[in-house]
Scaffold this active site. Structure first.
Site, PDB file in Angstrom:
ATOM      1  CE1 TYR A  17      36.223   3.925 -53.206  1.00 14.66           C
ATOM      2  CE2 TYR A  17      35.002   2.424 -51.798  1.00 14.66           C
ATOM      3  CZ  TYR A  17      36.199   2.925 -52.250  1.00 14.66           C
ATOM      4  OH  TYR A  17      37.376   2.432 -51.749  1.00 14.66           O
ATOM      5  CE  LYS A  71      38.454   1.673 -55.052  1.00 16.06           C
ATOM      6  NZ  LYS A  71      39.882   1.746 -55.405  1.00 16.06           N
TER       7      LYS A  71
END
Ligand code: NAP
Length: 248
Positions: A154, A158
């Site tokens: 994750y 990002k």
């Protein structure tokens, strides 16, 4: 109203932060394409907007699949005209110990959180360039500033979106289209509630002793979408209650 006459798209707008952004943009006069994987949730957002007197269209789409993005953009254009504001908000945030992240999961997180924003941007950027005005707002994550336990996939996705925001801001700086990012930190949404974190207990460790709201995220996005932010590109507005004060 600041966004009158504009057509905006918010991905993942059936829930949480995306829903709050869609409601705020509609309140400021934009016609909003409410795109979400979950069509019922998108319809609920549209009902909230239209009940309040705004204009919105629900579109069911996987915002990481090129053909679905193209179809969603065409439906939105047919209803409201050329798209001039895009918020890349749809995302997933699994928690997985690093050594348990297999190739399939890694690819899924990168596809939804990084490739999706790229494909959505590529779909709508030409009409923004043609108009000489556009706003792309990427919802990144405070985890790019802090790291996040068991979120190697994750945080990488990002961090990639952060890099993309800066690269495109520079490449298109003279075009009238701006690219900025809003990293949320601990915003009270269904995603946060579904995470392994104890929201109430963790809130007590935060400088403001409370989570943030979707509306507080939406306020930052409304500024970046407005004419007032015309000289702001490649920048970050961190909506995190003073949690991290570093750059990026
Ligand atoms: P949320 O409540 O889970 O809302 C996200 C929405 O996006 C859901 O409706 C979800 O549908 C949808 N979605 C997921 N994958 C999609 C896809 N491929 N195509 C279209 N829609 C898709 O999450 P949130 O907390 O509002 O988060 C919004 C964004 O903020 C995410 O990018 C997240 O990573 C970021 N963020 C949030 C926080 C926070 O504190 N909440 C912190 C850092 C970053 P389903 O429900 O059907 O999956």
């Amino acid at each position: 109203m600041p966004l009158s006459g504009k057509t905006a798209v918010v991905t993942g707008a059936g829930s949480g932060i995306g829903r709050a952004i869609a409601e705020r943009f509609a309140k400021e006069g934009a016609a909003v394409g409410v795109w979400d994987l979950n069509g019922d949730a998108a319809e609920e957002t549209v009902k909230l907007i239209t009940d309040a007197g705004g204009k919105a269209l629900a579109v069911t789409a996987d915002c990481s699949v090129e053909a679905e993005i193209k179809a969603a953009a065409d439906k939105t254009r047919a209803a409201f005209g050329p798209i001039s504001i895009l918020v890349n908000n749809a995302g997933i945030a699994p928690f997985t110990p690093y050594l348990d992240i297999d190739e399939e999961l890694w690819d899924r997180v990168i596809r939804i959180n990084l490739k999706g924003p790229h494909l959505c941007t590529r779909e709508v950027l030409p009409e923004m360039l043609e108009a000489g005005w556009g706003r792309v707002i990427n919802i990144t994550s405070s985890s790019t500033q802090s790291g996040s336990f068991a979120q190697g996939h994750y945080v990488s996705s990002k961090g990639g979106l952060l890099g993309m925001t800066k690269a495109l801001a520079l490449e298109f700086a003279a075009s009238g289209v701006t690219f900025n990012m809003v990293p949320p930190g601990f915003i009270d949404t269904p995603m946060l509630r579904a995470s392994p974190v104890d929201v109430e207990a963790y809130s007590q460790t935060l400088p403001m002793k409370r989570p943030g709201t979707g509306q507080e995220m939406a306020a930052a996005c409304a500024y970046l979408a407005s004419d007032d932010a015309g000289y702001v590109t490649g920048q970050t507005i961190s909506v995190n209650g003073g949690r991290y004060m570093g750059s990026a």
